[in-house]
Design a protein around this motif. Structure first.
Motif, PDB file in Angstrom:
ATOM      1  N   ASP A   1     -27.597  20.014 -21.417  1.00 42.43           N
ATOM      2  CA  ASP A   1     -25.679  19.545 -22.123  1.00 42.43           C
ATOM      3  C   ASP A   1     -25.722  19.331 -23.716  1.00 42.43           C
ATOM      4  N   CYS A   2     -26.644  19.082 -24.271  1.00 41.35           N
ATOM      5  CA  CYS A   2     -26.636  19.320 -25.983  1.00 41.35           C
ATOM      6  C   CYS A   2     -27.450  20.992 -25.838  1.00 41.35           C
ATOM      7  N   ILE A   3     -28.259  21.881 -26.070  1.00 40.81           N
ATOM      8  CA  ILE A   3     -27.797  22.808 -26.429  1.00 40.81           C
ATOM      9  C   ILE A   3     -26.505  23.453 -25.913  1.00 40.81           C
ATOM     10  N   ASN A   4     -26.175  23.368 -24.981  1.00 36.05           N
ATOM     11  CA  ASN A   4     -24.719  23.967 -24.289  1.00 36.05           C
ATOM     12  C   ASN A   4     -23.963  23.699 -25.474  1.00 36.05           C
ATOM     13  N   GLN A   5     -23.504  22.590 -25.920  1.00 35.56           N
ATOM     14  CA  GLN A   5     -22.747  22.189 -26.615  1.00 35.56           C
ATOM     15  C   GLN A   5     -22.978  22.006 -27.952  1.00 35.56           C
ATOM     16  N   GLY A   6     -24.125  22.519 -28.103  1.00 38.61           N
ATOM     17  CA  GLY A   6     -24.383  23.174 -29.837  1.00 38.61           C
ATOM     18  C   GLY A   6     -24.725  21.439 -30.171  1.00 38.61           C
ATOM     19  N   LYS A   7     -24.556  20.329 -30.067  1.00 34.76           N
ATOM     20  CA  LYS A   7     -24.799  19.416 -30.925  1.00 34.76           C
ATOM     21  C   LYS A   7     -25.853  17.921 -29.846  1.00 34.76           C
ATOM     22  N   LEU A   8     -26.295  16.993 -30.823  1.00 37.48           N
ATOM     23  CA  LEU A   8     -26.473  15.924 -29.489  1.00 37.48           C
ATOM     24  C   LEU A   8     -25.394  14.601 -29.653  1.00 37.48           C
ATOM     25  N   LEU A   9     -25.981  14.547 -27.880  1.00 36.57           N
ATOM     26  CA  LEU A   9     -24.510  13.558 -27.573  1.00 36.57           C
ATOM     27  C   LEU A   9     -25.864  12.623 -27.151  1.00 36.57           C
TER      28      LEU A   9
ATOM     29  N   HIS B   1     -35.378  31.929 -32.274  1.00 38.35           N
ATOM     30  CA  HIS B   1     -34.246  31.463 -32.415  1.00 38.35           C
ATOM     31  C   HIS B   1     -33.636  32.210 -31.250  1.00 38.35           C
ATOM     32  N   SER B   2     -33.283  33.314 -30.412  1.00 39.14           N
ATOM     33  CA  SER B   2     -32.329  33.891 -30.239  1.00 39.14           C
ATOM     34  C   SER B   2     -31.640  33.096 -28.954  1.00 39.14           C
ATOM     35  N   LEU B   3     -32.278  32.265 -28.250  1.00 43.61           N
ATOM     36  CA  LEU B   3     -31.947  31.565 -27.118  1.00 43.61           C
ATOM     37  C   LEU B   3     -30.295  30.415 -27.291  1.00 43.61           C
ATOM     38  N   ARG B   4     -29.774  31.237 -26.369  1.00 42.99           N
ATOM     39  CA  ARG B   4     -27.765  30.450 -27.142  1.00 42.99           C
ATOM     40  C   ARG B   4     -28.008  28.995 -26.138  1.00 42.99           C
ATOM     41  N   LYS B   5     -27.966  29.555 -24.768  1.00 44.92           N
ATOM     42  CA  LYS B   5     -27.473  28.442 -23.403  1.00 44.92           C
ATOM     43  C   LYS B   5     -27.578  28.359 -22.177  1.00 44.92           C
ATOM     44  N   SER B   6     -28.559  27.254 -22.062  1.00 43.86           N
ATOM     45  CA  SER B   6     -28.745  27.131 -20.059  1.00 43.86           C
ATOM     46  C   SER B   6     -28.057  26.918 -19.001  1.00 43.86           C
ATOM     47  N   PHE B   7     -28.096  27.310 -17.935  1.00 39.68           N
ATOM     48  CA  PHE B   7     -27.391  26.135 -16.397  1.00 39.68           C
ATOM     49  C   PHE B   7     -28.361  26.485 -16.103  1.00 39.68           C
TER      50      PHE B   7
ATOM     51  N   SER C   1     -28.284  25.643 -12.346  1.00 38.08           N
ATOM     52  CA  SER C   1     -27.426  25.408 -10.671  1.00 38.08           C
ATOM     53  C   SER C   1     -28.311  25.768  -9.436  1.00 38.08           C
ATOM     54  N   ILE C   2     -28.319  26.037  -8.105  1.00 31.69           N
ATOM     55  CA  ILE C   2     -28.810  26.123  -7.216  1.00 31.69           C
ATOM     56  C   ILE C   2     -29.132  26.704  -6.936  1.00 31.69           C
ATOM     57  N   LYS C   3     -29.156  28.182  -7.454  1.00 30.93           N
ATOM     58  CA  LYS C   3     -30.609  29.753  -7.301  1.00 30.93           C
ATOM     59  C   LYS C   3     -31.550  29.177  -8.305  1.00 30.93           C
ATOM     60  N   GLY C   4     -31.229  29.130  -9.498  1.00 26.48           N
ATOM     61  CA  GLY C   4     -32.292  28.326 -10.457  1.00 26.48           C
ATOM     62  C   GLY C   4     -31.725  28.334 -11.983  1.00 26.48           C
ATOM     63  N   ILE C   5     -32.177  28.333 -12.705  1.00 24.26           N
ATOM     64  CA  ILE C   5     -32.103  28.839 -13.549  1.00 24.26           C
ATOM     65  C   ILE C   5     -31.780  29.466 -15.052  1.00 24.26           C
ATOM     66  N   TYR C   6     -30.708  29.857 -14.996  1.00 20.17           N
ATOM     67  CA  TYR C   6     -30.064  30.957 -16.056  1.00 20.17           C
ATOM     68  C   TYR C   6     -30.115  30.067 -17.357  1.00 20.17           C
ATOM     69  N   TYR C   7     -30.343  31.785 -18.814  1.00 20.89           N
ATOM     70  CA  TYR C   7     -30.746  31.534 -19.660  1.00 20.89           C
ATOM     71  C   TYR C   7     -29.639  33.110 -20.183  1.00 20.89           C
ATOM     72  N   GLN C   8     -29.851  32.878 -21.813  1.00 23.06           N
ATOM     73  CA  GLN C   8     -29.081  33.794 -22.120  1.00 23.06           C
ATOM     74  C   GLN C   8     -29.583  33.969 -23.098  1.00 23.06           C
ATOM     75  N   ALA C   9     -29.354  35.153 -24.007  1.00 26.48           N
ATOM     76  CA  ALA C   9     -30.086  35.054 -25.552  1.00 26.48           C
ATOM     77  C   ALA C   9     -28.972  36.242 -25.622  1.00 26.48           C
ATOM     78  N   THR C  10     -29.060  36.019 -27.460  1.00 26.81           N
ATOM     79  CA  THR C  10     -28.536  37.163 -28.157  1.00 26.81           C
ATOM     80  C   THR C  10     -29.026  37.818 -28.966  1.00 26.81           C
TER      81      THR C  10
END
Length: 686
Positions: A458-466, A176-182, A184-193
C-alpha cells in the motif's frame, strides 16, 4: 470475348492458405510448423467469407495468410529442422541395431543447435519494440521459474528462467524502475517503467504447483525458448546502459543455500565518479566510456511526458516558507458531492525510489521473503534481514538486532498462556549491559514497528508512508485495491465513507428495511405456527384438500401468472404518473384529518399537544423528497429523449442499462458495508 476466370485463383481464395497446404509447401512436420510460426510471430487468420476461401466448403479449417507462408520459405531454421530430422533417423537406426555408443555420439556431435538471434533482430528492429513486447515474456519466464522439474519441464529450463528473472530484478533494483505492485488471486502483479515504456507482468505465488495433464508443455516450451532469448538480449542492453557488467557474477553455493537475489554480485566497468575503481555500491553511477555515457544520457532523457508533467506539477505545488522548510503537497478536494474527482499531485519518482531508504526491515518466517526483499530493495532499502531458515543473503539473521526499525509479521499477537513453553535463551552481553531478546509473538523490541506485509504494497502504490497502526499485527487491514483501477463517479469506493457516496434517502431506506426485517422476523418466529393453525381451522368445509394450492404443470395458471407479471411490469412503467397522484391524495387526506381534529378540539375547548415526529416518519419524509426529485429528473430525461432520433434513443437506452446495472451493484455493496458497520458498532458497544 474475354478469358474466363477460373474459380479460386484470385481474391480471397488466393490471399489465404490452409494449414495442411502450408505444411506441404514448407515440407516440414506439423510440430515443426507450429514451432516455426511461434518463433516468427505468425498466427492463424480468420477470413471474412469462408465459402469464398475454401471453395464453398464450410468445414472448420485453419487459415494463414499466403504471404506469411511465402515469407517462411526463406527462413534459415527450415534447414535446421531438416538436419535435425535426418540425424534423428540415424539415431533411430543405430538404436535399432543396438549401437548405443554410436547413437550417443550422433546425439552429442551431430544434433544441430538452433539459435534465434536473427529472429529477435527481425521482429524487434529497435530496443523500444522489444520493451513493448516484454509483458508476456516476463510473465512466462517467471512462471517457469516457479514450476517444479518434471519430464515435460527440464531442470535446465527452470534454472535459466530463474537466472534471467533475477538478473532483471537486479536491474529494477539498481535503476529504481519499479512503480506499482498488486496482490491478486492469480499472483503478484508488478509494473515497471523502463525508457518511458510501462511493463506489466505477473509472478505466481510460491505454492506447490500441480500441473494438470491437459497442459501442452511443448507449445509453452517453444514460447519459453523464444522469450528467454529475448530477455537475455534485453538484460544485456539494460545492464550496459547503466554501466554494469553482464552477465553478473553468480555464486552457485549461495544459490544452493537459497540466496536467490543475493547469489548475484553486480560489477561496474571502468572507474567511478570519484576516480576510484568501481565497486558494487556505486555501480549505478559508473562511467564506462564516452559512447556508453552518451547512450546512458539518451536513455535518461527518454522520460514519459505524463510522468514529467506530474513531477513538475508536484514540484510547483510544494510550498517553501521563509526558513526553507518544505511543506506537504497540496491536495484538491471536491466542493460538492456530485463534483468530478480532481487529479491529485504525486511525489516525484526520486522521492518514491528512496521510500524505504532510512529503515532496516526484518522478515518473519511466515512472510513471503522473495517478493518482499525485491520490493523493499527496489524502493531504496539497503538492509533487509530474515530468519536463517528462509535462506542465505540476509543483512542479519538476529531478530534482536537493535538496528532493525520495522519487522514484518503475519501472525496475530497471542496471549502467553496459549503459547507452548520453550527454554529461555540467554541474553547477550554488549559492553557489560544485557541486550534484550525479542521473539515474536512472545515479546517485542522497544522502539520497533511491527506491521503486516500489506503495508509495504500500500505504501508503494500510494507513494508515501502510511500509518503503521492501521497495519498492526492482528488488526483488520484496509482494503487492498488495484492501483490501475481508478474509482469512477457513481461507483462504490471502499476508501470513502458511506456518507460521501450514498444517494439521498438511501440510508433512511436501509434503516426502515432493517426495522421491518426485525419486526416481521420476530413475528414469524413467534406466531408462525399459530398463523398456520388458524388458517387450517378457518378453512371452509367445502374446500377440498389441495384446492387453492399451486399445481405444477398447470398451463392455465402459468399463463395467468405471466399475464399478471406483464401487467405489473406495465404498471411499473406508469408509476411516475400514478405515484404522484397517490401521494397527492394521501397528503390531502392527512391534511383533511388534521384539520378535522383541530375543529373538534376547538369545539370541545381542548388543546392538542404537538407530537414529536418519530424516526420512521422523518425517514419517510426524506425518502419521499428524494423519490420526488428522482422522478422529476427522470421525467426531464424522458422529455429530452423525445427530441432525439430513434438511433440515438437506442444508444442512450443501452448506456442507461449499463449505468443502472452499475448503480445496482454499487448499492448492493453499500448495503453489505452498512450491515458490517452496524454489526461492528453493536460489538463495540458491548
Amino acid at each position: 470475348m474475354g478469358r474466363i476466370k477460373k474459380k479460386g485463383t484470385s481474391g480471397a481464395a488466393k490471399n489465404y492458405i490452409t494449414r495442411t497446404r502450408a505444411v506441404k509447401k514448407l515440407q516440414i512436420s506439423l510440430p515443426d510448423f507450429r514451432r516455426l510460426c511461434i518463433f516468427k510471430g505468425i498466427y492463424p487468420r480468420e477470413p471474412r467469407n469462408k465459402k469464398k476461401v475454401s471453395k464453398g466448403s464450410t468445414a472448420a479449417t485453419t487459415f494463414y495468410y499466403t504471404k506469411d507462408i511465402q515469407y517462411l520459405l526463406h527462413e534459415p531454421l527450415l534447414n535446421k529442422f531438416r538436419e535435425h530430422k535426418t540425424v534423428a533417423k540415424k539415431i533411430g537406426r543405430a538404436l535399432g541395431r543396438g549401437e548405443v555408443g554410436d547413437a550417443a555420439r550422433l546425439e552429442k556431435t551431430h544434433i544441430p543447435k538452433i539459435k534465434l538471434d536473427h529472429i529477435i533482430k527481425e521482429r524487434y528492429p529497435t530496443f523500444v519494440d522489444a520493451l513493448r513486447d516484454l509483458d508476456d515474456a516476463l510473465s512466462m519466464v517467471f512462471l517457469f521459474a516457479n514450476l517444479p522439474s518434471t519430464q515435460h519441464v527440464p531442470s535446465k529450463t527452470i534454472a535459466l528462467c530463474q537466472r534471467l528473472s533475477h538478473e532483471f530484478e537486479h536491474y529494477l533494483i539498481v535503476s529504481h524502475s519499479l512503480r506499482k505492485s498488486f496482490l491478486s488471486i492469480k499472483g503478484i502483479y508488478y509494473q515497471a517503467t523502463i525508457q518511458g515504456q510501462d511493463i506489466l507482468w505477473l509472478v505466481p505465488y510460491r505454492f506447490v504447483q500441480r500441473t494438470g495433464g491437459d497442459i501442452d508443455f511443448r507449445i509453452m516450451g517453444t514460447f519459453v525458448e523464444f522469450y528467454t532469448t529475448l530477455l537475455g538480449f534485453v538484460n544485456f542492453r539494460l545492464y550496459t546502459s547503466i554501466g554494469l557488467v553482464y552477465p553478473p557474477k553468480f555464486n552457485a553455493k549461495s544459490d544452493e543455500l537459497g540466496g536467490e537475489l543475493g547469489a548475484f554480485q553486480l560489477e561496474g566497468k571502468g572507474i567511478s565518479t570519484n576516480g576510484e575503481p568501481a565497486t558494487n555500491s556505486d555501480a549505478s553511477t559508473v562511467i564506462t566510456s564516452a559512447e556508453a555515457q552518451a547512450e546512458a544520457d539518451k536513455v535518461a532523457n527518454l522520460v514519459d511526458p505524463e510522468e514529467d508533467k506530474e513531477a513538475s506539477t508536484a514540484a510547483a505545488l510544494v510550498q517553501v516558507d521563509e526558513e526553507g522548510n518544505t511543506e506537504t503537497i497540496d491536495t484538491f478536494e471536491a466542493t460538492a458531492q456530485d463534483a468530478d474527482i480532481l487529479p491529485q499531485p504525486q511525489a516525484s519518482s526520486a522521492e518514491i525510489a528512496s521510500l524505504f531508504a532510512p529503515f532496516t526491515f526484518y522478515l518473519s518466517r511466515e512472510t513471503p521473503r522473495a517478493p518482499l526483499e525485491f520490493i523493499l530493495k527496489a524502493f531504496g532499502c539497503k538492509r533487509v534481514g530474515w530468519d536463517g531458515i528462509l535462506g542465505d543473503g540476509a543483512f542479519t539473521t538476529n531478530e534482536s538486532d537493535p538496528a532493525i526499525t520495522h519487522q514484518l509479521v503475519d501472525r496475530p499477537s497471542l496471549p502467553n498462556e496459549s503459547l507452548p513453553e520453550v527454554p529461555d535463551a540467554p541474553a547477550t552481553i554488549d559492553d557489560g549491559a544485557a541486550v534484550p531478546i525479542a521473539q515474536w509473538p512472545r515479546s517485542t523490541m522497544p522502539g520497533r514497528t511491527y506491521i503486516q506485509p500489506q503495508w509495504v504494497w500500500d505504501c508503494i502504490n500510494q507513494g508515501k508512508l502510511l500509518r503503521p497502526d492501521l497495519y498492526a499485527p492482528g488488526a483488520e487491514l484496509p482494503p487492498h485495491l488495484s492501483p490501475w483501477v481508478k474509482a469512477k463517479k457513481g461507483e462504490y469506493d471502499p476508501n470513502l465513507p458511506l456518507e460521501q457516496q450514498e444517494l439521498e434517502g438511501e440510508a433512511e431506506a436501509f434503516e426502515d428495511e432493517e426495522e421491518d426485517a426485525e419486526f416481521f422476523g420476530e413475528e414469524t418466529t413467534t406466531n408462525g405456527k399459530d398463523h398456520v393453525m388458524d388458517a387450517l381451522v378457518d378453512r371452509e368445509p367445502s374446500v377440498e384438500v389441495g384446492e387453492g394450492m399451486d399445481i405444477a404443470g398447470s398451463e392455465d395458471e402459468s399463463d395467468e401468472e405471466d399475464e399478471e407479471e406483464d401487467a405489473a411490469a406495465a404498471a411499473e412503467e406508469w408509476d411516475g404518473i400514478e405515484s404522484d397522484g397517490e401521494s397527492d391524495v394521501s397528503d390531502d387526506e392527512a391534511a383533511r384529518k388534521q384539520h378535522q381534529r383541530e375543529l373538534e378540539a376547538e369545539a370541545t375547548g381542548t388543546v392538542i399537544e404537538p407530537t414529536a415526529p418519530t424516526t420512521r416518519s422523518k425517514n419517510a419524509a426524506i425518502r419521499k423528497k428524494a423519490e420526488k426529485k428522482r422522478r422529476e429528473e427522470e421525467e426531464e430525461r424522458e422529455r429530452q429523449k423525445m427530441m432525439l432520433s430513434n438511433k440515438k434513443r437506442k444508444l442512450i437506452k443501452r448506456i442507461e442499462h449499463g449505468t443502472k446495472k452499475r448503480d445496482v451493484e454499487s448499492e448492493t455493496l453499500r448495503k453489505k458495508r452498512r450491515k458490517i458497520e452496524k454489526v461492528k458498532a453493536a460489538a463495540d458497544a458491548l
